[in-house]
Scaffold this active site. Structure first.
Site, PDB file in Angstrom:
ATOM      1  N   PHE A 122      -3.991  10.311 -44.277  1.00 28.22           N
ATOM      2  CA  PHE A 122      -4.517  11.454 -45.022  1.00 28.22           C
ATOM      3  C   PHE A 122      -5.777  11.042 -45.782  1.00 28.22           C
ATOM      4  CE2 PHE A 122      -4.025  15.142 -47.948  1.00 28.22           C
ATOM      5  CZ  PHE A 122      -3.763  16.112 -46.996  1.00 28.22           C
ATOM      6  N   CYS A 123      -5.589  10.358 -46.884  1.00 27.65           N
ATOM      7  CA  CYS A 123      -6.725  10.020 -47.746  1.00 27.65           C
ATOM      8  C   CYS A 123      -7.580   8.888 -47.193  1.00 27.65           C
ATOM      9  CB  CYS A 123      -6.219   9.657 -49.140  1.00 27.65           C
ATOM     10  SG  CYS A 123      -5.367  11.019 -49.956  1.00 27.65           S
TER      11      CYS A 123
END
Length: 219
Positions: A122-123
């Site tokens: 995700f990040c």
């Protein structure tokens, strides 16, 4: 774009920077792809490694940072770099889409970028892809990053490898930096041996006997 020659160039204290992306206290609690105690130790080890070799770092959080639900950066990072400003993002998932973060990365003037992030899928994956597209050589510290499950983590790493990222680990990063630093200035590298042995004894699988033998030889 990154050429084959660029891709094969080793990490050095002069060409590498480290980005810590959303290594936050609450976010970390959801990671299940790696033991949390090991993960935190590896992240702290990478932070101390960056400090030891003088690598520039860029720090960022999501969800408002320490004042938000995801919590602040892990203490091992902020202890290593208390003077570095943290880019606190709200609503921007890809850190490279935040002009402040992108400017901080560019300001490092480094083309080899080591990433540690929570979560890998995700990040970390979004800015990694943006960095690769911009011509940076991205190294993913796989043991200083993690996701909700091993399957999710593996899928993200496969995507990044297909895009051109290099998977690595904290101990390997140390070895590459130490080797190139020694080739450049052997005496300077030798002067760091006590600090290096303490780091090896604390943050890698190297048995404590190595540190004990080194201390005995120095006595």
């Amino acid at each position: 774009m990154t050429t084959q020659a660029d891709y094969l160039e080793q990490l050095t204290p002069d060409n590498a920077a480290v980005l810590f992306i959303d290594n936050q206290t609450t976010l970390t609690l959801g990671v299940q792809s790696i033991d949390l105690t090991v993960l935190k130790a590896n992240i702290e080890g990478l932070a101390r490694l960056a400090r030891m070799f003088g690598l520039p770092v860029v720090l960022t959080t999501t969800g408002g940072g320490a004042d938000g639900p995801s919590g602040g950066l892990l203490k091992g990072i902020t202890d290593a770099f208390p003077e570095v400003d943290i880019v606190n993002r709200t609503g921007i998932l890809n850190a490279m889409d935040d002009p402040r973060f992108a400017a901080a990365v560019e300001a490092t003037a480094r083309r080899k970028i080591i990433l540690s992030g929570i979560t890998t899928d995700f990040c970390l994956v979004y800015p990694a892809l943006s960095l690769i597209a911009a011509g940076y050589h991205v190294f993913v510290a796989v043991d200083a990053s993690g996701s909700w499950t091993s399957a999710i983590n593996d899928a993200a790493l496969q995507r990044l490898i297909q895009a051109g990222a290099t998977p690595t680990n904290v101990q390997s990063i140390f070895g590459e930096l130490q080797n190139t630093a020694t080739n450049r200035d052997a005496e300077a590298a030798k002067s760091r041996m006590s600090e290096i042995m303490e780091w090896l004894d604390t943050y890698t699988p190297a048995p404590s006997l190595i540190g004990e033998n080194f201390a005995a030889r120095q006595a």
